[in-house]
Design a protein around this motif. Structure first.
Motif, PDB file in Angstrom:
ATOM      1  N   ALA A   9       0.822  -1.206   0.000  1.00 22.40           N
ATOM      2  CA  ALA A   9       0.000   0.000   0.000  1.00 22.40           C
ATOM      3  C   ALA A   9       0.859   1.260   0.000  1.00 22.40           C
ATOM      4  CB  ALA A   9      -0.955  -0.016   1.200  1.00 22.40           C
ATOM      5  N   GLY A  10       1.922   1.247  -0.780  1.00 26.45           N
ATOM      6  CA  GLY A  10       2.766   2.429  -0.924  1.00 26.45           C
ATOM      7  C   GLY A  10       3.871   2.528   0.118  1.00 26.45           C
ATOM      8  N   ALA A  11       3.867   1.658   1.123  1.00 25.78           N
ATOM      9  CA  ALA A  11       4.897   1.718   2.174  1.00 25.78           C
ATOM     10  C   ALA A  11       6.006   0.711   1.855  1.00 25.78           C
ATOM     11  CB  ALA A  11       4.285   1.393   3.530  1.00 25.78           C
ATOM     12  N   PRO A  12       7.267   1.210   1.750  1.00 25.31           N
ATOM     13  CA  PRO A  12       8.364   0.278   1.474  1.00 25.31           C
ATOM     14  C   PRO A  12       8.642  -0.613   2.693  1.00 25.31           C
ATOM     15  CG  PRO A  12       9.212   2.497   1.819  1.00 25.31           C
ATOM     16  CD  PRO A  12       7.712   2.589   1.884  1.00 25.31           C
ATOM     17  N   ILE A  13       8.907  -1.888   2.437  1.00 28.23           N
ATOM     18  CA  ILE A  13       9.252  -2.829   3.508  1.00 28.23           C
ATOM     19  C   ILE A  13      10.591  -3.453   3.115  1.00 28.23           C
ATOM     20  CG2 ILE A  13       8.566  -4.874   4.809  1.00 28.23           C
ATOM     21  CD1 ILE A  13       5.672  -4.288   3.927  1.00 28.23           C
ATOM     22  N   ALA A  14      11.601  -3.265   3.949  1.00 26.92           N
ATOM     23  CA  ALA A  14      12.951  -3.752   3.627  1.00 26.92           C
ATOM     24  C   ALA A  14      13.122  -5.194   4.105  1.00 26.92           C
ATOM     25  CB  ALA A  14      13.988  -2.852   4.312  1.00 26.92           C
ATOM     26  N   THR A  15      14.056  -5.895   3.479  1.00 28.40           N
ATOM     27  CA  THR A  15      14.403  -7.237   3.935  1.00 28.40           C
ATOM     28  C   THR A  15      14.796  -7.174   5.417  1.00 28.40           C
ATOM     29  OG1 THR A  15      15.229  -7.732   1.722  1.00 28.40           O
ATOM     30  CG2 THR A  15      15.929  -9.210   3.504  1.00 28.40           C
ATOM     31  N   GLY A  16      14.229  -8.061   6.204  1.00 29.79           N
ATOM     32  CA  GLY A  16      14.543  -8.098   7.636  1.00 29.79           C
ATOM     33  C   GLY A  16      13.584  -7.304   8.500  1.00 29.79           C
ATOM     34  N   ASP A  17      12.754  -6.472   7.880  1.00 28.32           N
ATOM     35  CA  ASP A  17      11.771  -5.713   8.672  1.00 28.32           C
ATOM     36  C   ASP A  17      10.761  -6.672   9.305  1.00 28.32           C
ATOM     37  OD1 ASP A  17      12.866  -3.309   8.055  1.00 28.32           O
ATOM     38  OD2 ASP A  17      11.236  -2.601   6.754  1.00 28.32           O
ATOM     39  N   THR A  18      10.301  -6.304  10.481  1.00 29.67           N
ATOM     40  CA  THR A  18       9.214  -7.053  11.113  1.00 29.67           C
ATOM     41  C   THR A  18       7.904  -6.364  10.759  1.00 29.67           C
ATOM     42  OG1 THR A  18      10.621  -7.712  12.940  1.00 29.67           O
ATOM     43  CG2 THR A  18       8.254  -7.821  13.330  1.00 29.67           C
ATOM     44  N   VAL A  19       6.945  -7.137  10.307  1.00 28.23           N
ATOM     45  CA  VAL A  19       5.665  -6.572   9.887  1.00 28.23           C
ATOM     46  C   VAL A  19       4.542  -7.245  10.674  1.00 28.23           C
ATOM     47  CG1 VAL A  19       4.065  -6.278   7.948  1.00 28.23           C
ATOM     48  CG2 VAL A  19       6.540  -6.185   7.557  1.00 28.23           C
ATOM     49  N   THR A  20       3.699  -6.448  11.273  1.00 27.27           N
ATOM     50  CA  THR A  20       2.511  -6.985  11.938  1.00 27.27           C
ATOM     51  C   THR A  20       1.308  -6.637  11.069  1.00 27.27           C
ATOM     52  OG1 THR A  20       3.516  -6.627  14.097  1.00 27.27           O
ATOM     53  CG2 THR A  20       1.132  -6.967  14.059  1.00 27.27           C
ATOM     54  N   VAL A  21       0.613  -7.643  10.601  1.00 26.45           N
ATOM     55  CA  VAL A  21      -0.527  -7.416   9.712  1.00 26.45           C
ATOM     56  C   VAL A  21      -1.809  -7.513  10.526  1.00 26.45           C
ATOM     57  CG1 VAL A  21      -1.731  -8.222   7.644  1.00 26.45           C
ATOM     58  CG2 VAL A  21       0.767  -8.406   7.793  1.00 26.45           C
ATOM     59  N   LEU A  22      -2.619  -6.458  10.483  1.00 29.54           N
ATOM     60  CA  LEU A  22      -3.883  -6.432  11.207  1.00 29.54           C
ATOM     61  C   LEU A  22      -5.018  -6.127  10.252  1.00 29.54           C
ATOM     62  CD1 LEU A  22      -2.779  -4.244  14.256  1.00 29.54           C
ATOM     63  CD2 LEU A  22      -3.104  -6.710  14.230  1.00 29.54           C
TER      64      LEU A  22
END
Ligand code: HEM
Length: 108
Positions: free
Chosen positions: A9-22
């Motif tokens: 959704a337009g937000a860059p996510i780098a390798t290794g980032d932690t992402v919480t999906v809600l």
């Protein structure tokens, strides 16, 4: 953890980032439910996601659904007199967004 750099959704996510999906609105998704903020106990169909789906769907669903079946008939006796009697307070938790307190008064 993100294994490959991507964008959501337009937000860059780098390798290794932690992402919480809600789920943003889920059971009150205006694109899915007419009048999503109205309490409609007779919604049909009602494809809500409150208890999850599939093999890990909530095991406590029957127990939890028994609670309103037991309490709503008592509340409905006071329906005409039920009033908000203070400020409702929400759980300060982005995952569990229930109410901590909902002060009510009855005319009866
Ligand atoms: C308002 C009440 C409740 C809600 C909204 C709720 C919601 C959920 C959700 C969304 C899941 C995850 C489903 C998934 O991973 O796809 C879940 C899992 C689970 N819930 Fe509930 N729950 C409630 C009450 C309860 C109660 C009262 C119990 C037990 C007495 C319970 C036991 C469980 C268990 C054991 C799982 C894990 C199932 C599995 O991973 O196989 N829940 N619940």
């Amino acid at each position: 953890m993100c294994v490959r750099a991507t964008e959501l959704a337009g937000a860059p996510i780098a390798t290794g980032d932690t992402v919480t999906v809600l789920l943003g609105s889920a059971c009150r998704d205006g694109a899915r439910f007419p009048a999503p903020d109205a309490l409609r106990l007779d919604r049909h169909p009602n494809p809500h996601l409150a208890f999850g789906r599939g093999p890990h769907a909530c095991l406590g669903q029957p127990l939890h659904l028994a609670q309103p079946r037991a309490t709503l008939p008592h509340l409905s006796r006071h329906q005409a007199g039920l009033r908000l009697a203070g400020t409702p307070h929400r759980e300060p938790n982005p995952v569990l967004r229930g109410l901590i307190s909902l002060p009510l008064s009855t005319a009866a």
